[in-house]
Design an enzyme around this catalytic site. Structure first.
Site, PDB file in Angstrom:
ATOM      1  N   GLU A   1      45.791  43.234  45.539  1.00  0.00           N
ATOM      2  CA  GLU A   1      46.698  43.671  46.607  1.00  0.00           C
ATOM      3  C   GLU A   1      46.299  45.059  47.110  1.00  0.00           C
ATOM      4  OE1 GLU A   1      50.292  42.859  44.414  1.00  0.00           O
ATOM      5  OE2 GLU A   1      49.839  40.723  44.572  1.00  0.00           O
TER       6      GLU A   1
ATOM      7  N   GLY B   1      55.195  37.997  38.598  1.00  0.00           N
ATOM      8  CA  GLY B   1      56.551  37.464  38.721  1.00  0.00           C
ATOM      9  C   GLY B   1      57.278  37.272  37.399  1.00  0.00           C
TER      10      GLY B   1
ATOM     11  N   GLY C   1      50.842  34.849  42.621  1.00  0.00           N
ATOM     12  CA  GLY C   1      52.119  34.653  43.303  1.00  0.00           C
ATOM     13  C   GLY C   1      52.224  33.325  44.038  1.00  0.00           C
TER      14      GLY C   1
ATOM     15  N   HIS D   1      43.485  46.250  41.759  1.00  0.00           N
ATOM     16  CA  HIS D   1      44.289  45.040  41.977  1.00  0.00           C
ATOM     17  C   HIS D   1      43.982  44.468  43.359  1.00  0.00           C
ATOM     18  CE1 HIS D   1      47.623  42.298  42.418  1.00  0.00           C
ATOM     19  NE2 HIS D   1      47.730  42.341  41.111  1.00  0.00           N
TER      20      HIS D   1
ATOM     21  N   GLU E   1      41.781  38.009  37.861  1.00  0.00           N
ATOM     22  CA  GLU E   1      42.897  37.435  38.609  1.00  0.00           C
ATOM     23  C   GLU E   1      42.371  36.781  39.887  1.00  0.00           C
ATOM     24  OE1 GLU E   1      46.818  39.628  37.648  1.00  0.00           O
ATOM     25  OE2 GLU E   1      45.817  40.757  39.221  1.00  0.00           O
TER      26      GLU E   1
ATOM     27  N   SER F   1      49.952  33.661  38.340  1.00  0.00           N
ATOM     28  CA  SER F   1      50.972  32.640  38.068  1.00  0.00           C
ATOM     29  C   SER F   1      51.070  32.279  36.589  1.00  0.00           C
ATOM     30  CB  SER F   1      50.723  31.401  38.933  1.00  0.00           C
ATOM     31  OG  SER F   1      50.844  31.732  40.312  1.00  0.00           O
TER      32      SER F   1
ATOM     33  N   ASN G   1      52.933  43.589  35.431  1.00  0.00           N
ATOM     34  CA  ASN G   1      52.736  44.371  36.653  1.00  0.00           C
ATOM     35  C   ASN G   1      53.937  44.108  37.555  1.00  0.00           C
ATOM     36  OD1 ASN G   1      51.950  45.511  39.049  1.00  0.00           O
ATOM     37  ND2 ASN G   1      50.250  44.084  39.431  1.00  0.00           N
ATOM     38  N   TRP G   2      54.802  45.082  37.622  1.00  0.00           N
ATOM     39  CA  TRP G   2      56.057  44.883  38.373  1.00  0.00           C
ATOM     40  C   TRP G   2      55.865  44.984  39.883  1.00  0.00           C
ATOM     41  CZ3 TRP G   2      60.102  48.251  35.224  1.00  0.00           C
ATOM     42  CH2 TRP G   2      60.229  47.701  33.939  1.00  0.00           C
ATOM     43  N   LYS G   3      54.688  45.445  40.307  1.00  0.00           N
ATOM     44  CA  LYS G   3      54.422  45.605  41.742  1.00  0.00           C
ATOM     45  C   LYS G   3      55.553  46.457  42.370  1.00  0.00           C
ATOM     46  CE  LYS G   3      51.756  41.403  41.465  1.00  0.00           C
ATOM     47  NZ  LYS G   3      51.231  40.207  42.113  1.00  0.00           N
TER      48      LYS G   3
HETATM   49  P1  13P Z   1      51.855  36.586  39.513  1.00  0.00           P
HETATM   50  O1  13P Z   1      51.989  36.481  38.024  1.00  0.00           O
HETATM   51  O2  13P Z   1      53.168  36.821  40.211  1.00  0.00           O
HETATM   52  O3  13P Z   1      51.048  35.475  40.089  1.00  0.00           O
HETATM   53  O4  13P Z   1      51.019  37.943  39.801  1.00  0.00           O
HETATM   54  C1  13P Z   1      49.824  38.149  39.136  1.00  0.00           C
HETATM   55  C2  13P Z   1      49.374  39.537  39.367  1.00  0.00           C
HETATM   56  O5  13P Z   1      48.978  39.896  40.464  1.00  0.00           O
HETATM   57  C3  13P Z   1      49.463  40.489  38.255  1.00  0.00           C
HETATM   58  O6  13P Z   1      48.771  41.656  38.541  1.00  0.00           O
END
Ligand code: 13P
Length: 257
Positions: free
Chosen positions: A97, A236, A173, A95, A167, A214, A10-12
């Site tokens: 976020e 990440g 993150g 998600h 998650e 993470s 997931n590149w966000k």
């Molecule tokens: P990280 O791997 O950066 O913690 O992010 C996880 C995430 O939100 C994947 O959707």
């Protein structure tokens, strides 16, 4: 039942279309021989057509990071499942976020899941508790309720196309990851057993469940050796070609025949 592992990056809100294309051109040959693992990248909406074209014929699949459930209309800023369909095999919904910053509700996650399945695309439905909920001991009932709400009215025969991503928000993150044993426990009791209650044990055993939060090459094996964890949703570490290729290699090794 043997479930094909699925690792999704997931590149966000990262990488311009040009950067995204350069990335997948470098990544794709490194993943070509990992056919025992489903490999997915989720660029921004803007980069989807270019990434899908660059990956044409590659086994690496493309996901969108969100979608609207209506086909078209007066929904400023939104993009429908139909509009995404030519470019994607998967769509991430729910998600944390999006739940936190875009008011994504359980009800809307359910609407999106229905629209995605109707378009023959595979939803990746993200669930997970906050730090406060975790510390208050509310994780299991909260995650069970999220899973149940997201899947309301979904036809049992569509369930094998659904991917659930557990998650924990406190691990996203932050560099603070859940231990493999803890992630396994929550995925088994709050996700897979909930699926069994809703759809029966056979269907529950067919659904793939990812861990996210993470995930790095250094801790990947800890997750991939758990029986109920079928892959990872990675933020990440998915932005780095070598790290993402390493995650896929570890999944192939840990889950392979
Ligand atoms: P990280 O791997 O950066 O913690 O992010 C996880 C995430 O939100 C994947 O959707």
């Amino acid at each position: 039942m043997a479930r094909t592992p699925i690792i999704a990056g997931n590149w966000k809100m990262n990488k311009t279309p040009d950067e995204a294309v350069a990335f997948v051109r470098e990544l794709s040959p490194k993943l070509a021989e990992r056919s025992q693992v489903d490999r997915v990248v989720a660029p921004t909406f803007l980069a989807l057509p270019a990434v899908a074209a660059a990956l044409g014929g590659s086994p690496v699949k493309v996901a969108a990071q969100n979608a609207h459930w209506q086909a078209y209309g007066a929904y400023t800023s939104q993009i429908s499942v139909e509009m995404l369909a030519p470019y994607v095999d998967y769509i991430i919904i729910g998600h944390s976020e999006c739940r936190a910053y875009l008011n994504e509700s359980d009800e809307n996650v359910n609407r999106k899941a229905q629209a995605i399945l109707a378009a023959d695309i595979n939803p990746i439905i993200a669930v997970g508790e906050s730090l406060a909920q975790n510390e208050a001991g509310e994780t299991l009932p909260f995650v069970r309720a999220q899973v149940t709400a997201a899947l309301k009215g979904i036809a049992p025969q569509d369930m094998p196309r659904v991917v659930i991503a557990y998650e924990p928000i406190w691990a996203i993150g932050t560099g603070k990851s859940a231990s493999g044993a803890l992630a396994e426990h929550i995925i088994k009791t709050a996700v897979r057993d909930t699926l069994a209650g809703l759809f029966g044990r056979d269907i529950a055993e067919a659904v793939r469940v990812q861990y996210g939060g993470s995930v790095k090459p250094a801790n990947m094996e800890e997750y991939m050796t758990q029986p109920n964890i079928d892959g990872a949703l990675v933020g990440g570490a998915s932005l780095d070609v070598e790290d993402f290729a390493a995650l896929i290699a570890i999944a192939a090794r840990s889950k392979g025949p």
